[in-house]
Motif scaffolding. Structure first.
Motif, PDB file in Angstrom:
ATOM      1  N   ALA A  41      -5.801 -34.070  21.389  1.00 55.12           N
ATOM      2  CA  ALA A  41      -6.487 -34.390  20.134  1.00 55.12           C
ATOM      3  C   ALA A  41      -6.838 -33.115  19.379  1.00 55.12           C
ATOM      4  N   LEU A  42      -7.330 -32.101  20.096  1.00 51.27           N
ATOM      5  CA  LEU A  42      -7.641 -30.824  19.442  1.00 51.27           C
ATOM      6  C   LEU A  42      -6.380 -30.152  18.899  1.00 51.27           C
ATOM      7  N   ALA A  43      -5.283 -30.228  19.644  1.00 49.07           N
ATOM      8  CA  ALA A  43      -4.027 -29.640  19.170  1.00 49.07           C
ATOM      9  C   ALA A  43      -3.534 -30.341  17.910  1.00 49.07           C
ATOM     10  N   LEU A  44      -3.666 -31.654  17.866  1.00 52.90           N
ATOM     11  CA  LEU A  44      -3.254 -32.404  16.685  1.00 52.90           C
ATOM     12  C   LEU A  44      -4.098 -32.022  15.471  1.00 52.90           C
ATOM     13  N   ILE A  45      -5.396 -31.921  15.666  1.00 58.49           N
ATOM     14  CA  ILE A  45      -6.286 -31.532  14.564  1.00 58.49           C
ATOM     15  C   ILE A  45      -5.982 -30.107  14.113  1.00 58.49           C
ATOM     16  N   ALA A  46      -5.785 -29.198  15.068  1.00 59.97           N
ATOM     17  CA  ALA A  46      -5.474 -27.809  14.709  1.00 59.97           C
ATOM     18  C   ALA A  46      -4.142 -27.726  13.969  1.00 59.97           C
ATOM     19  N   GLY A  47      -3.153 -28.498  14.396  1.00 64.49           N
ATOM     20  CA  GLY A  47      -1.854 -28.505  13.715  1.00 64.49           C
ATOM     21  C   GLY A  47      -1.964 -28.997  12.282  1.00 64.49           C
ATOM     22  N   GLU A  48      -2.733 -30.049  12.068  1.00 67.64           N
ATOM     23  CA  GLU A  48      -2.923 -30.561  10.706  1.00 67.64           C
ATOM     24  C   GLU A  48      -3.647 -29.550   9.833  1.00 67.64           C
ATOM     25  N   LEU A  49      -4.650 -28.880  10.388  1.00 71.99           N
ATOM     26  CA  LEU A  49      -5.376 -27.860   9.618  1.00 71.99           C
ATOM     27  C   LEU A  49      -4.465 -26.693   9.269  1.00 71.99           C
ATOM     28  N   LEU A  50      -3.602 -26.309  10.192  1.00 70.35           N
ATOM     29  CA  LEU A  50      -2.679 -25.210   9.909  1.00 70.35           C
ATOM     30  C   LEU A  50      -1.679 -25.560   8.817  1.00 70.35           C
ATOM     31  N   THR A  51      -1.219 -26.811   8.770  1.00 67.48           N
ATOM     32  CA  THR A  51      -0.294 -27.186   7.702  1.00 67.48           C
ATOM     33  C   THR A  51      -0.986 -27.227   6.354  1.00 67.48           C
ATOM     34  N   VAL A  52      -2.290 -27.473   6.340  1.00 67.93           N
ATOM     35  CA  VAL A  52      -3.030 -27.434   5.074  1.00 67.93           C
ATOM     36  C   VAL A  52      -3.236 -25.998   4.635  1.00 67.93           C
ATOM     37  N   VAL A  53      -3.569 -25.125   5.582  1.00 63.70           N
ATOM     38  CA  VAL A  53      -3.841 -23.720   5.259  1.00 63.70           C
ATOM     39  C   VAL A  53      -2.550 -22.960   4.955  1.00 63.70           C
ATOM     40  N   PHE A  54      -1.508 -23.206   5.731  1.00 66.05           N
ATOM     41  CA  PHE A  54      -0.236 -22.509   5.566  1.00 66.05           C
ATOM     42  C   PHE A  54       0.874 -23.515   5.282  1.00 66.05           C
ATOM     43  N   PRO A  55       0.979 -24.001   4.050  1.00 66.03           N
ATOM     44  CA  PRO A  55       2.034 -24.990   3.762  1.00 66.03           C
ATOM     45  C   PRO A  55       3.413 -24.330   3.826  1.00 66.03           C
ATOM     46  N   THR A  56       4.402 -25.096   4.268  1.00 61.53           N
ATOM     47  CA  THR A  56       5.766 -24.578   4.335  1.00 61.53           C
ATOM     48  C   THR A  56       6.455 -24.801   2.996  1.00 61.53           C
ATOM     49  N   ARG A  57       7.283 -23.878   2.659  1.00 60.47           N
ATOM     50  CA  ARG A  57       8.035 -23.998   1.407  1.00 60.47           C
ATOM     51  C   ARG A  57       9.379 -24.639   1.697  1.00 60.47           C
ATOM     52  N   GLN A  58       9.726 -25.566   0.844  1.00 53.76           N
ATOM     53  CA  GLN A  58      11.041 -26.175   0.987  1.00 53.76           C
ATOM     54  C   GLN A  58      12.021 -25.386   0.142  1.00 53.76           C
ATOM     55  N   GLN A  59      13.123 -25.023   0.747  1.00 51.17           N
ATOM     56  CA  GLN A  59      14.125 -24.276   0.007  1.00 51.17           C
ATOM     57  C   GLN A  59      14.931 -25.234  -0.843  1.00 51.17           C
ATOM     58  N   THR A  60      15.076 -24.863  -2.110  1.00 48.83           N
ATOM     59  CA  THR A  60      15.891 -25.693  -2.995  1.00 48.83           C
ATOM     60  C   THR A  60      17.354 -25.321  -2.773  1.00 48.83           C
ATOM     61  N   PRO A  61      18.227 -26.295  -2.743  1.00 47.90           N
ATOM     62  CA  PRO A  61      19.646 -25.996  -2.536  1.00 47.90           C
ATOM     63  C   PRO A  61      20.212 -25.252  -3.749  1.00 47.90           C
ATOM     64  N   SER A  62      21.305 -24.573  -3.540  1.00 44.72           N
ATOM     65  CA  SER A  62      21.947 -23.852  -4.636  1.00 44.72           C
ATOM     66  C   SER A  62      22.466 -24.843  -5.672  1.00 44.72           C
ATOM     67  N   MET A  63      22.728 -24.320  -6.846  1.00 43.22           N
ATOM     68  CA  MET A  63      23.217 -25.177  -7.917  1.00 43.22           C
ATOM     69  C   MET A  63      24.572 -25.772  -7.566  1.00 43.22           C
ATOM     70  N   ALA A  64      25.420 -25.002  -6.878  1.00 47.76           N
ATOM     71  CA  ALA A  64      26.732 -25.529  -6.483  1.00 47.76           C
ATOM     72  C   ALA A  64      26.566 -26.715  -5.528  1.00 47.76           C
ATOM     73  N   ALA A  65      25.604 -26.630  -4.626  1.00 44.14           N
ATOM     74  CA  ALA A  65      25.359 -27.740  -3.696  1.00 44.14           C
ATOM     75  C   ALA A  65      24.801 -28.951  -4.436  1.00 44.14           C
ATOM     76  N   ARG A  66      23.958 -28.699  -5.410  1.00 45.09           N
ATOM     77  CA  ARG A  66      23.403 -29.804  -6.196  1.00 45.09           C
ATOM     78  C   ARG A  66      24.496 -30.492  -7.004  1.00 45.09           C
ATOM     79  N   LEU A  67      25.428 -29.711  -7.551  1.00 48.58           N
ATOM     80  CA  LEU A  67      26.527 -30.295  -8.316  1.00 48.58           C
ATOM     81  C   LEU A  67      27.480 -31.064  -7.411  1.00 48.58           C
ATOM     82  N   ALA A  68      27.645 -30.595  -6.178  1.00 45.60           N
ATOM     83  CA  ALA A  68      28.534 -31.288  -5.241  1.00 45.60           C
ATOM     84  C   ALA A  68      27.991 -32.669  -4.891  1.00 45.60           C
ATOM     85  N   THR A  69      26.672 -32.842  -4.910  1.00 43.81           N
ATOM     86  CA  THR A  69      26.101 -34.157  -4.605  1.00 43.81           C
ATOM     87  C   THR A  69      26.361 -35.157  -5.722  1.00 43.81           C
ATOM     88  N   LEU A  70      26.706 -34.683  -6.912  1.00 37.69           N
ATOM     89  CA  LEU A  70      26.977 -35.573  -8.039  1.00 37.69           C
ATOM     90  C   LEU A  70      28.445 -35.982  -8.128  1.00 37.69           C
TER      91      LEU A  70
END
Length: 125
Positions: A41-70
């Motif tokens: 339970a403490l590990a779960l709470i600590a993990g949630e607090l860490l994701t709030v304090v240190f959010p992860t950045r999502q990498q946006t795909p390159s434009m070529a990859a975005r065009l390939a999806t279309l």
């Protein structure tokens, strides 16, 4: 409050670890499971607090990859999706396409729209 003072034995007994009685059902196994549960339970709470304090950045795909999806879209839908991408990613290029947008059948070609979107990627490569 109680008018009787606390003696040393009562105070020391109150400072002892909180443990299950020795004759409690489950004994040592139950105590270990309780400790593991509290740890999880403490590990779960600590993990949630860490994701709030240190959010992860999502990498946006390159434009070529975005065009390939279309690529699976029809030509009209693909042109519309490319125009939306131009409007959000390269709004400075949008005025050159506006006159042709309101004429039937005179819209910009898919190759032109993709070239505008890929121009920035080619400059940085």
């Amino acid at each position: 409050m109680a008018e009787v003072g606390i003696n040393a034995e009562t105070m020391l007994a109150g400072l002892q670890d909180i443990r299950l009685p020795a004759n409690a059902p489950g004994g040592l196994l139950a105590e270990i499971l309780v400790v593991v549960g509290f740890g999880l339970a403490l590990a779960l709470i600590a993990g949630e607090l860490l994701t709030v304090v240190f959010p992860t950045r999502q990498q946006t795909p390159s434009m070529a990859a975005r065009l390939a999806t279309l690529a699976h879209l029809s030509d009209d839908d693909r042109a519309l999706a490319l125009l939306h991408l131009i409007r959000t990613e390269k709004p400075e290029a949008m005025p050159q396409f506006r006159p042709a947008l309101y004429q039937r059948g005179a819209g910009p070609g898919i190759a032109v729209l993709e070239a505008v979107l890929l121009a920035e990627d080619a400059q940085h490569a």
